[in-house]
Scaffold this active site. Structure first.
Site, PDB file in Angstrom:
ATOM      1  N   TYR A  65       0.855  -1.179   0.000  1.00 52.92           N
ATOM      2  CA  TYR A  65       0.000   0.000   0.000  1.00 52.92           C
ATOM      3  C   TYR A  65       0.896   1.236   0.000  1.00 52.92           C
ATOM      4  O   TYR A  65       1.161   1.849   1.032  1.00 52.92           O
ATOM      5  CB  TYR A  65      -0.950  -0.010   1.198  1.00 52.92           C
ATOM      6  CG  TYR A  65      -1.854  -1.230   1.259  1.00 52.92           C
ATOM      7  CD1 TYR A  65      -2.098  -2.008   0.131  1.00 52.92           C
ATOM      8  CD2 TYR A  65      -2.461  -1.609   2.452  1.00 52.92           C
ATOM      9  CE1 TYR A  65      -2.909  -3.127   0.189  1.00 52.92           C
ATOM     10  CE2 TYR A  65      -3.288  -2.728   2.514  1.00 52.92           C
ATOM     11  CZ  TYR A  65      -3.496  -3.489   1.383  1.00 52.92           C
ATOM     12  OH  TYR A  65      -4.316  -4.614   1.438  1.00 52.92           O
ATOM     13  N   HIS A  91       0.848 -11.941   0.595  1.00 51.38           N
ATOM     14  CA  HIS A  91      -0.136 -11.109  -0.107  1.00 51.38           C
ATOM     15  C   HIS A  91      -0.634 -11.782  -1.381  1.00 51.38           C
ATOM     16  O   HIS A  91      -1.839 -11.826  -1.652  1.00 51.38           O
ATOM     17  CB  HIS A  91       0.508  -9.762  -0.439  1.00 51.38           C
ATOM     18  CG  HIS A  91      -0.475  -8.658  -0.637  1.00 51.38           C
ATOM     19  ND1 HIS A  91      -0.147  -7.333  -0.505  1.00 51.38           N
ATOM     20  CD2 HIS A  91      -1.794  -8.659  -0.960  1.00 51.38           C
ATOM     21  CE1 HIS A  91      -1.205  -6.581  -0.730  1.00 51.38           C
ATOM     22  NE2 HIS A  91      -2.216  -7.371  -1.026  1.00 51.38           N
ATOM     23  N   LEU A 128     -17.373  -3.995   0.982  1.00 45.40           N
ATOM     24  CA  LEU A 128     -18.366  -3.049   0.461  1.00 45.40           C
ATOM     25  C   LEU A 128     -18.226  -2.874  -1.054  1.00 45.40           C
ATOM     26  O   LEU A 128     -18.726  -1.907  -1.620  1.00 45.40           O
ATOM     27  CB  LEU A 128     -18.228  -1.691   1.163  1.00 45.40           C
ATOM     28  CG  LEU A 128     -18.610  -1.681   2.646  1.00 45.40           C
ATOM     29  CD1 LEU A 128     -18.342  -0.297   3.249  1.00 45.40           C
ATOM     30  CD2 LEU A 128     -20.066  -2.064   2.840  1.00 45.40           C
ATOM     31  N   GLY A 129     -17.528  -3.831  -1.682  1.00 45.60           N
ATOM     32  CA  GLY A 129     -17.382  -3.750  -3.137  1.00 45.60           C
ATOM     33  C   GLY A 129     -16.695  -2.482  -3.595  1.00 45.60           C
ATOM     34  O   GLY A 129     -17.057  -1.925  -4.631  1.00 45.60           O
ATOM     35  N   GLY A 170     -16.970   0.313  -2.319  1.00 44.04           N
ATOM     36  CA  GLY A 170     -17.840   1.464  -2.066  1.00 44.04           C
ATOM     37  C   GLY A 170     -19.150   1.432  -2.814  1.00 44.04           C
ATOM     38  O   GLY A 170     -20.070   2.203  -2.502  1.00 44.04           O
TER      39      GLY A 170
END
Length: 317
Positions: free
Chosen positions: A57, A126, A206-207, A209
């Site tokens: 990230y 990951h 939440l896909g 958003g």
């Protein structure tokens, strides 16, 4: 907040995990550091005791943001940290896999510094590195575990056969697959993992958003934005199908006193018996509390069945 045991790890974790992908400042909305770190403080205040991050990230930026916030709060011992290895963000655009023993050890040491801690509660691979045998990757994780630098080991984005092979060399205690109302491709894998006693932490809960109802019309995102690059339901023909599902969720929201759609999506995910915790990314204090409020109530069995039927009707079985 509700809590569950994360599989074989034995850790009692909040059913909502705060995800920090967006806090790295690449691929999502970029907010000032003080706003992002205030969201981390809000998570602790809301009873969230599990945080997910990764060196990928934005080259450790998310880890550093999280580590600094927890250190300032003096909250490190109150929470569990999950980070990852085996996937590097090398030039602001490109990801490169590195599951070599030397790479895994270097990434672990970097994460310990970034997170300002002397141990990592859960280290995930990951993504599998096709150029490195699992024996090497998992063997090094075993050594780091024996040294006390990591407490538990898991994987992310692995297929079942890869988990079975990797598990020959180091016990896999948790896995992190994508799973939500709009992405159920790996449900068979998740059910199998849970049956083995492997803790399941879902990402994309939440896909990206879309299940919040914030996007009711097709939206153009930057090429590097994860909603353009990673989550395919922001494009047609999937987008229109999701909009039909949102209409059903709107009705459920009304019946529950106009709760945010995100709370319906999170309850649907968390109430699946094979899910331990849902990873939710949020960069604002208000969003953290709003999402955490999902775990102050539950959908009924009839409502769960109704949502499953709507998903099958609009998105396919």
């Amino acid at each position: 907040m509700r809590y569950k045991v994360l599989g074989k790890t034995g850790m009692k974790v909040s059913e909502m995990t705060l995800g920090t992908w967006g806090m790295g400042g690449v691929g999502w909305d970029d907010n000032p550091k003080e706003v992002r770190q205030d969201a981390i403080r809000a998570a602790v205040e809301a009873g969230i005791n599990f945080f997910d991050t990764a060196p990928a990230y934005n080259g450790g930026a998310a880890e550093r943001c999280l580590g600094e916030a927890l250190a300032d709060m003096g909250a490190r011992k109150e929470v569990a940290l999950c980070t990852k290895c085996g996937n590097l963000f090398v030039d602001g655009i490109t990801y490169r896999r590195d599951g070599t023993a030397a790479g895994v050890r270097r990434q672990c040491e970097d994460s310990l510094r970034n997170l300002r801690t002397d141990y990592i509660d859960l280290m995930l691979v990951h993504r599998p590195d096709p150029a490195t045998p699992f024996e090497e990757t998992m063997g090094e994780l075993n050594r780091l575990k024996q040294e006390g630098k990591i407490l538990h080991v898991g994987v992310s984005n692995f297929r079942r056969e890869q988990m079975e092979e990797a598990g020959r060399f180091c016990e896999i205690e948790a896995c992190q697959p994508q799973y939500s109302m709009v992405y159920r491709d790996d449900e068979a894998l998740i059910r199998w993992a849970a049956a083995q006693g492997i803790g399941v932490m879902t990402y994309g809960s939440l896909g990206g958003g879309i299940l919040t109802g914030a996007f009711r019309e097709l939206t153009s995102f930057a090429a590097s934005d994860s909603r353009n690059r990673f989550y395919k339901h922001f494009h047609e023909p999937m987008f229109s199908k999701v909009m039909e599902l949102l209409k059903v969720m709107d009705r459920f929201s009304e019946e529950h006193g106009r709760v945010p759609l995100a709370q319906i999506a999170l309850n649907w995910c968390a109430q699946k018996s094979f899910v331990s915790t849902c990873i939710v990314g949020a960069q604002h204090r208000e969003k953290v509390f709003q999402n955490a409020d999902a775990f102050n109530w539950s959908l009924t069995a009839e409502e769960m069945a109704g949502l499953d039927a709507a998903i099958a009707r609009h998105l396919g079985a």
